[in-house]
Design an enzyme around this catalytic site. Sequence first.
Site, PDB file in Angstrom:
ATOM      1  N   CYS A  13      26.176  92.247  10.047  1.00  0.00           N
ATOM      2  CA  CYS A  13      27.636  92.260  10.149  1.00  0.00           C
ATOM      3  C   CYS A  13      28.174  90.943  10.713  1.00  0.00           C
ATOM      4  O   CYS A  13      27.464  90.184  11.353  1.00  0.00           O
ATOM      5  CB  CYS A  13      28.066  93.426  11.041  1.00  0.00           C
ATOM      6  SG  CYS A  13      29.765  93.953  10.740  1.00  0.00           S
ATOM      7  N   ASP A 132      28.029 102.982  17.840  1.00  0.00           N
ATOM      8  CA  ASP A 132      28.062 101.694  18.532  1.00  0.00           C
ATOM      9  C   ASP A 132      28.164 101.944  20.032  1.00  0.00           C
ATOM     10  O   ASP A 132      28.485 103.050  20.471  1.00  0.00           O
ATOM     11  CB  ASP A 132      29.265 100.862  18.047  1.00  0.00           C
ATOM     12  CG  ASP A 132      29.138  99.382  18.391  1.00  0.00           C
ATOM     13  OD1 ASP A 132      28.107  98.992  18.980  1.00  0.00           O
ATOM     14  OD2 ASP A 132      30.066  98.622  18.073  1.00  0.00           O
TER      15      ASP A 132
END
Length: 216
Positions: A13, A132
């Site tokens: 990412c 996350d």
Amino acid sequence: KGNGVPVMKVKICGITSIEDALMCAEAGADFIGLNFYTKSIRYIEPNLAKEIAAELRKLSSCPTRVGVFVNETVETMTKILDECDLDLAQLSGTEHEDVVQAMGERGFKVIRNLQSPISNLLRLNPPDFLIDASVKGSYGGSGQTADWEEAAAITIGNRVLLAGGLTPQNVARAIQIVKPWGVDVASGVESSPARKDEAKVKTFIEGARNFLIVDF
């Protein structure tokens, strides 16, 4: 992999250049994340995202292209997905369930508070959601690890991407504990902020794929 055991998925990412995108794809990344949150150091303009997507499309094995958004409208996310030729929207903010539902198969949610109820969002196009670390004032890329023990309870029966402070050094241990469907990394494979390091990317992917994960 020929034995029916699923291969660990890997998402890189915060890609900010065509060069990094192609390098990560060649290294074996399944997902490429492009960040449209303007306050992020990994933010890129939609025009560049469109160029990156076009270059990735030329590859024989093109990764899934993910737009990363924070508290954006359904209209804005859909427009960027369409104009930049992206596959999925990652909803990384505090989006209401209505926004998640409105994105349908094109969007998946980031979960940070693992104590809150998580509806079973089984989707045709995985991941079902991303876990996350919970860091005050941060919407990802903090380098802090998530609670792996708590995450392990959520991954059962769900195709979860695990993010949060993963590195080439700890990814195998994280997979061993959490048993996710895939792993997501940004800062852990960078040589400097927003610049990916080829050696770290390759080592991370190798570390992630050297584990056999039980089928769901």
